[in-house]
Design a protein around this motif. Structure first.
Motif, short mmCIF file in Angstrom:
data_model
loop_
_atom_site.label_atom_id
_atom_site.label_comp_id
_atom_site.label_asym_id
_atom_site.label_seq_id
_atom_site.Cartn_x
_atom_site.Cartn_y
_atom_site.Cartn_z
N LEU A 196 15.56 -8.62 17.08
CA LEU A 196 16.93 -8.40 17.56
C LEU A 196 17.90 -8.21 16.40
CD1 LEU A 196 17.01 -10.98 20.49
CD2 LEU A 196 17.16 -8.49 20.73
N ALA A 197 17.68 -8.97 15.31
CA ALA A 197 18.58 -8.91 14.16
C ALA A 197 18.44 -7.60 13.39
CB ALA A 197 18.30 -10.09 13.22
N LEU A 198 17.24 -7.03 13.36
CA LEU A 198 16.97 -5.90 12.48
C LEU A 198 16.94 -4.53 13.16
CD1 LEU A 198 14.10 -7.45 10.35
CD2 LEU A 198 16.23 -6.52 9.43
N ALA A 199 16.41 -4.49 14.37
CA ALA A 199 15.95 -3.21 14.91
C ALA A 199 17.04 -2.36 15.57
CB ALA A 199 14.84 -3.46 15.93
N ASP A 200 16.98 -1.05 15.27
CA ASP A 200 17.72 -0.08 16.08
C ASP A 200 16.96 0.08 17.40
OD1 ASP A 200 19.47 0.54 13.90
OD2 ASP A 200 17.88 1.78 13.05
N GLU A 201 15.62 0.04 17.28
CA GLU A 201 14.76 0.16 18.46
C GLU A 201 13.69 -0.91 18.42
OE1 GLU A 201 12.27 3.58 20.86
OE2 GLU A 201 12.02 3.51 18.70
N ILE A 202 13.46 -1.55 19.56
CA ILE A 202 12.36 -2.52 19.68
C ILE A 202 11.27 -1.91 20.55
CG2 ILE A 202 11.69 -4.76 20.65
CD1 ILE A 202 14.37 -5.87 19.84
N VAL A 203 10.03 -1.98 20.06
CA VAL A 203 8.87 -1.53 20.84
C VAL A 203 8.05 -2.78 21.15
CG1 VAL A 203 6.80 -0.09 20.83
CG2 VAL A 203 8.89 0.73 19.71
N VAL A 204 8.07 -3.21 22.41
CA VAL A 204 7.34 -4.42 22.81
C VAL A 204 5.93 -4.03 23.22
CG1 VAL A 204 7.29 -6.45 24.31
CG2 VAL A 204 9.49 -5.46 23.65
N MET A 205 4.93 -4.65 22.56
CA MET A 205 3.54 -4.35 22.89
C MET A 205 2.89 -5.54 23.57
SD MET A 205 2.10 -2.02 19.74
CE MET A 205 0.64 -1.55 20.69
N ASN A 206 1.97 -5.25 24.48
CA ASN A 206 1.23 -6.27 25.20
C ASN A 206 -0.09 -5.66 25.65
OD1 ASN A 206 0.64 -8.64 26.67
ND2 ASN A 206 1.53 -7.79 28.53
N ASN A 207 -1.19 -6.38 25.43
CA ASN A 207 -2.51 -5.89 25.86
C ASN A 207 -2.80 -4.46 25.43
OD1 ASN A 207 -3.22 -8.28 27.10
ND2 ASN A 207 -2.32 -7.69 29.06
N ALA A 208 -2.55 -4.16 24.13
CA ALA A 208 -2.93 -2.88 23.52
C ALA A 208 -2.07 -1.69 23.96
CB ALA A 208 -4.41 -2.58 23.76
N ARG A 209 -1.01 -1.96 24.73
CA ARG A 209 -0.13 -0.87 25.19
C ARG A 209 1.33 -1.19 24.88
NH1 ARG A 209 -2.24 2.61 29.10
NH2 ARG A 209 -4.30 2.05 29.94
N ILE A 210 2.18 -0.17 25.00
CA ILE A 210 3.62 -0.40 24.89
C ILE A 210 4.14 -0.80 26.27
CG2 ILE A 210 5.87 0.70 24.52
CD1 ILE A 210 4.53 2.43 22.36
N GLU A 211 4.75 -1.99 26.33
CA GLU A 211 5.26 -2.50 27.59
C GLU A 211 6.69 -1.98 27.85
OE1 GLU A 211 4.51 -5.78 30.64
OE2 GLU A 211 3.20 -4.93 29.12
N GLN A 212 7.48 -1.87 26.77
CA GLN A 212 8.85 -1.36 26.87
C GLN A 212 9.34 -0.99 25.48
OE1 GLN A 212 11.64 -4.01 28.78
NE2 GLN A 212 13.35 -2.59 28.63
N ALA A 213 10.14 0.08 25.40
CA ALA A 213 10.75 0.48 24.13
C ALA A 213 12.18 0.91 24.39
CB ALA A 213 9.96 1.63 23.51
N GLY A 214 13.06 0.57 23.46
CA GLY A 214 14.46 0.97 23.62
C GLY A 214 15.34 0.26 22.61
N PRO A 215 16.65 0.53 22.63
CA PRO A 215 17.57 -0.17 21.73
C PRO A 215 17.46 -1.68 21.94
CG PRO A 215 18.68 1.64 22.86
CD PRO A 215 17.34 1.51 23.50
N ALA A 216 17.66 -2.44 20.85
CA ALA A 216 17.46 -3.89 20.89
C ALA A 216 18.25 -4.53 22.05
CB ALA A 216 17.90 -4.51 19.56
N ARG A 217 19.51 -4.14 22.21
CA ARG A 217 20.35 -4.77 23.23
C ARG A 217 19.83 -4.48 24.64
NH1 ARG A 217 26.70 -3.83 24.17
NH2 ARG A 217 27.03 -5.67 25.48
N GLU A 218 19.33 -3.25 24.81
CA GLU A 218 18.82 -2.85 26.13
C GLU A 218 17.54 -3.63 26.49
OE1 GLU A 218 16.49 1.04 27.34
OE2 GLU A 218 18.60 1.52 26.93
#
Length: 329
Positions: free
Chosen positions: A202-224
């Protein structure tokens, strides 16, 4: 400062022996000049993804495209990426300056030019006065700056960071976060940073890509990603949310949106306080509601101590319906 280049993963898969799938058909576009955090629990595939981008891990299927060029089969040194390892991997017998200049030596750059470039990089990370020391004479934070300079001297289009702050103490970690962000802005290149720390992402990213079980679960701006988690996993992993099973479906509500009132006071959900944890600016109060649901409220410190609650106390929990966020399966 120069503009960077987009990095694209196209259905990238990593399969190990015995059929273990570490990364499963992941596609994502990393925008040039952005700070992206790959976030997720251990074993979710984030480090394998980073190592494939770096060329330190082979791709089983799919392709990695940087600046419009397929780099999937290229060796690490010819990709336009540089990797900073978790343990810094500095050569113990080389001085700080020689560590930073090492890749230039391998390329055959002559000594005066190597030293000049290493000096510029050490200036960038504020380590010029330590040029002649050995790694063992440096603190963890100083070693990290040297490792950063060594990665950046190759003039990469994308810098890859594998849990770069995990070895530092909490105070230094916060200081290095702002250093990394400053460097990324000054250089104008993409940073892709693997972490399992939500605060760090949250402190660093313009975009966060959340991964779970070898896949991308959600990606987007940190605040979103924090305010509008797509799934129950993201809501729970990002923290600060309650996941509620209501008659109309599954929802997330931020813990700081939950109000704690005396039992029987107005509309809301009856619950019994199960834990109280003082966290400085606020108090985290957990309560068990009907259906055995554990609900957390973050109560401002002054408000809590004006009417303190203890485990076993009956309370009423309430929130604005408009603040509920529907989760997908």
């Amino acid at each position: 400062m120069r503009t960077g280049h987009d990095l694209e993963l196209v259905k990238v898969t990593k399969r190990y022996a015995k059929g273990t799938v570490a990364v499963n058909a992941v596609s994502h576009l990393f925008r040039a000049g952005s700070y992206v955090c790959l976030l997720g629990p251990s074993g979710c595939g984030k480090s394998s993804t980073l190592r494939m981008v770096a060329g330190h891990e082979t791709v089983t299927e799919g392709s990695i495209v940087l600046a419009g060029k397929d780099v999937t089969a290229l060796p690490p040194a010819r990709r336009g990426t540089a990797m900073m390892f978790q343990n810094y991997a500095l050569f113990p017998h080389l001085s700080v300056a020689d560590n930073v200049a090492f890749s230039l030596k391998m390329k055959g750059v002559e000594a005066t030019e190597r030293r000049a470039q290493a000096g510029r990089m050490l200036d960038l990370v504020d380590m010029q006065s330590y040029a002649d020391r050995l790694p063992a004479q440096l603190s963890g934070g100083q070693q990290q700056r040297v490792a950063l300079a060594r990665a950046l001297i190759t003039d990469p289009q994308v810098l890859l960071l594998d849990e770069p702050l995990s070895a530092l103490d909490p105070f230094l970690r916060v200081r290095m976060r702002s250093e990394l962000k400053r460097l990324q802005r000054e250089l104008g290149i993409s940073f892709i940073h693997v972490t399992h720390g939500q605060d760090e992402a949250l402190a660093l990213a313009d975009e966060i890509v959340v991964m779970n079980n070898a896949r991308i679960e959600q990606a987007g701006p940190a605040r979103e990603v924090f305010n509008a988690p797509a799934t129950e996993f993201v809501a729970r992993f990002m923290g600060g949310h309650n996941v509620l099973a209501l008659p109309q479906g599954k929802f997330a509500i931020r813990a700081d949106e939950v109000r704690v009132m005396p039992a029987g006071a107005g509309p809301g959900t009856e619950a019994v306080v199960s834990a109280v944890e003082y966290q400085g600016a606020h108090v985290a109060l957990s309560a068990r509601a009907a259906g055995d649901q554990e609900i957390m409220a973050l109560v401002p410190e002054a408000a809590f101590f004006a009417e303190p609650k203890n485990p076993g106390d009956a309370v009423r929990l309430a929130w604005d319906e408009g603040r509920l966020h529907r989760l997908h399966a």
